[in-house]
Design a protein around this motif. Structure first.
Motif, PDB file in Angstrom:
ATOM      1  N   GLN A 119      33.411  -1.925  25.710  1.00  0.00           N
ATOM      2  CA  GLN A 119      32.807  -1.117  26.779  1.00  0.00           C
ATOM      3  C   GLN A 119      31.295  -1.299  26.884  1.00  0.00           C
ATOM      4  O   GLN A 119      30.698  -0.877  27.867  1.00  0.00           O
ATOM      5  CB  GLN A 119      33.119   0.368  26.546  1.00  0.00           C
ATOM      6  CG  GLN A 119      34.581   0.717  26.647  1.00  0.00           C
ATOM      7  CD  GLN A 119      35.128   0.508  28.044  1.00  0.00           C
ATOM      8  OE1 GLN A 119      34.444   0.704  29.042  1.00  0.00           O
ATOM      9  NE2 GLN A 119      36.375   0.072  28.122  1.00  0.00           N
ATOM     10  N   ALA A 120      30.690  -1.906  25.876  1.00  0.00           N
ATOM     11  CA  ALA A 120      29.231  -1.981  25.792  1.00  0.00           C
ATOM     12  C   ALA A 120      28.634  -2.872  26.870  1.00  0.00           C
ATOM     13  O   ALA A 120      29.134  -3.952  27.142  1.00  0.00           O
ATOM     14  CB  ALA A 120      28.813  -2.487  24.419  1.00  0.00           C
ATOM     15  N   GLU A 121      27.559  -2.387  27.443  1.00  0.00           N
ATOM     16  CA  GLU A 121      26.772  -3.185  28.382  1.00  0.00           C
ATOM     17  C   GLU A 121      25.426  -3.534  27.781  1.00  0.00           C
ATOM     18  O   GLU A 121      24.794  -4.494  28.198  1.00  0.00           O
ATOM     19  CB  GLU A 121      26.599  -2.417  29.699  1.00  0.00           C
ATOM     20  CG  GLU A 121      27.909  -2.214  30.430  1.00  0.00           C
ATOM     21  CD  GLU A 121      27.734  -1.459  31.742  1.00  0.00           C
ATOM     22  OE1 GLU A 121      26.592  -1.281  32.200  1.00  0.00           O
ATOM     23  OE2 GLU A 121      28.761  -1.060  32.294  1.00  0.00           O
ATOM     24  N   ASP A 122      25.012  -2.752  26.803  1.00  0.00           N
ATOM     25  CA  ASP A 122      23.722  -2.930  26.144  1.00  0.00           C
ATOM     26  C   ASP A 122      23.875  -3.863  24.933  1.00  0.00           C
ATOM     27  O   ASP A 122      24.795  -3.673  24.135  1.00  0.00           O
ATOM     28  CB  ASP A 122      23.221  -1.548  25.693  1.00  0.00           C
ATOM     29  CG  ASP A 122      21.885  -1.631  24.995  1.00  0.00           C
ATOM     30  OD1 ASP A 122      20.886  -1.895  25.683  1.00  0.00           O
ATOM     31  OD2 ASP A 122      21.857  -1.429  23.764  1.00  0.00           O
ATOM     32  N   PRO A 123      23.001  -4.851  24.780  1.00  0.00           N
ATOM     33  CA  PRO A 123      23.103  -5.758  23.634  1.00  0.00           C
ATOM     34  C   PRO A 123      23.018  -5.041  22.282  1.00  0.00           C
ATOM     35  O   PRO A 123      23.676  -5.442  21.326  1.00  0.00           O
ATOM     36  CB  PRO A 123      21.918  -6.715  23.810  1.00  0.00           C
ATOM     37  CG  PRO A 123      21.572  -6.646  25.253  1.00  0.00           C
ATOM     38  CD  PRO A 123      21.937  -5.259  25.699  1.00  0.00           C
ATOM     39  N   GLN A 124      22.224  -3.970  22.206  1.00  0.00           N
ATOM     40  CA  GLN A 124      22.131  -3.232  20.948  1.00  0.00           C
ATOM     41  C   GLN A 124      23.456  -2.536  20.612  1.00  0.00           C
ATOM     42  O   GLN A 124      23.845  -2.464  19.453  1.00  0.00           O
ATOM     43  CB  GLN A 124      20.989  -2.222  20.998  1.00  0.00           C
ATOM     44  CG  GLN A 124      19.633  -2.891  21.002  1.00  0.00           C
ATOM     45  CD  GLN A 124      18.504  -1.890  21.155  1.00  0.00           C
ATOM     46  OE1 GLN A 124      18.596  -0.936  21.918  1.00  0.00           O
ATOM     47  NE2 GLN A 124      17.426  -2.127  20.425  1.00  0.00           N
ATOM     48  N   ASP A 125      24.145  -2.031  21.627  1.00  0.00           N
ATOM     49  CA  ASP A 125      25.456  -1.423  21.402  1.00  0.00           C
ATOM     50  C   ASP A 125      26.450  -2.474  20.912  1.00  0.00           C
ATOM     51  O   ASP A 125      27.250  -2.216  20.005  1.00  0.00           O
ATOM     52  CB  ASP A 125      25.992  -0.783  22.680  1.00  0.00           C
ATOM     53  CG  ASP A 125      25.291   0.517  23.033  1.00  0.00           C
ATOM     54  OD1 ASP A 125      24.369   0.933  22.297  1.00  0.00           O
ATOM     55  OD2 ASP A 125      25.670   1.126  24.053  1.00  0.00           O
TER      56      ASP A 125
END
Length: 164
Positions: A119-125
Motif C-alpha cells: 500500500q505504500a506510496e512513500d519510499p520511507q514507508d
C-alpha cells in the motif's frame, strides 16, 4: 483437518482508518502487539539455549512497534491498543510448540508488513515495511532451524506464493 473456529468474530475496531495505507499500518501495529504478547508465551516454554532468540525477537518487535507508533502519531492516525489478552492459534506446552508459535507469529508479522509495503506510496514507508518483513523472515528461519523443519527459508515472506 483443523477444528472449526468457534470463537465469535471480533468486533471491528472503530479507530481503524478507512484509507488502505493507514489501515495497513494500523493492522501491522496490532500484529506487533500480538507478537510481543506471544513471545511471552514462547519465552515461558523455550529451552534456556533458545532464550537469546526470544530476547532478540522481543527486542525487534518492541522497537518496530514503537517506531510504527511514532509514525502513526506523526500522521495523526489513532493507533490500535494492545488487547488485554490474545487467543493463541495452538496450544503451547513444550519447546517445540513454542518454536512453532514463534514461526507462526513471524509469518503473521511478515504478512502484515507486506500489506504495508503493497500500500505504500512513500519510499520511507516501503523501506520500513521491507526491513520489517526481512527481519521477520530471518527470525522465522532461526526458529525453523531450531525445529529442524526444511526449508528454513521461504521464497516470498508474508505471501502465499509457492515456488516449484
Amino acid at each position: 483437518m483443523t477444528a472449526p473456529n468457534t470463537a465469535p468474530e471480533p468486533t471491528p475496531d472503530p479507530d481503524r482508518p478507512e484509507d488502505p495505507a493507514a489501515a495497513a499500518w494500523f493492522d501491522a501495529v496490532a500484529t506487533e502487539h500480538g507478537a510481543i504478547y506471544g513471545y511471552g508465551i514462547v519465552s515461558a516454554h523455550s529451552t534456556p539455549e533458545d532464550n537469546w532468540l526470544v530476547a532478540e525477537a522481543m527486542a525487534q518487535h518492541r522497537q518496530r512497534r514503537e517506531e510504527a507508533l511514532e509514525i502513526l502519531a506523526g500522521r495523526r492516525v489513532t493507533a490500535p491498543l494492545p488487547a488485554p489478552g490474545y487467543q493463541l492459534p495452538t496450544e503451547v506446552a513444550d519447546p517445540g510448540d513454542a518454536a512453532e508459535l514463534a514461526v507462526r507469529m513471524e509469518a503473521d508479522t511478515a504478512t502484515a508488513w507486506r500489506a504495508v509495503l503493497e500500500q505504500a506510496e512513500d519510499p520511507q514507508d516501503r523501506t520500513f515495511a521491507l526491513t520489517a518483513m526481512t527481519q521477520a523472515a530471518v527470525l522465522a528461519a532461526w526458529w525453523r532451524s531450531i525445529l529442524g523443519v526444511p526449508p528454513v527459508t521461504v521464497a516470498f515472506p508474508g505471501g502465499s506464493e509457492q515456488v516449484g
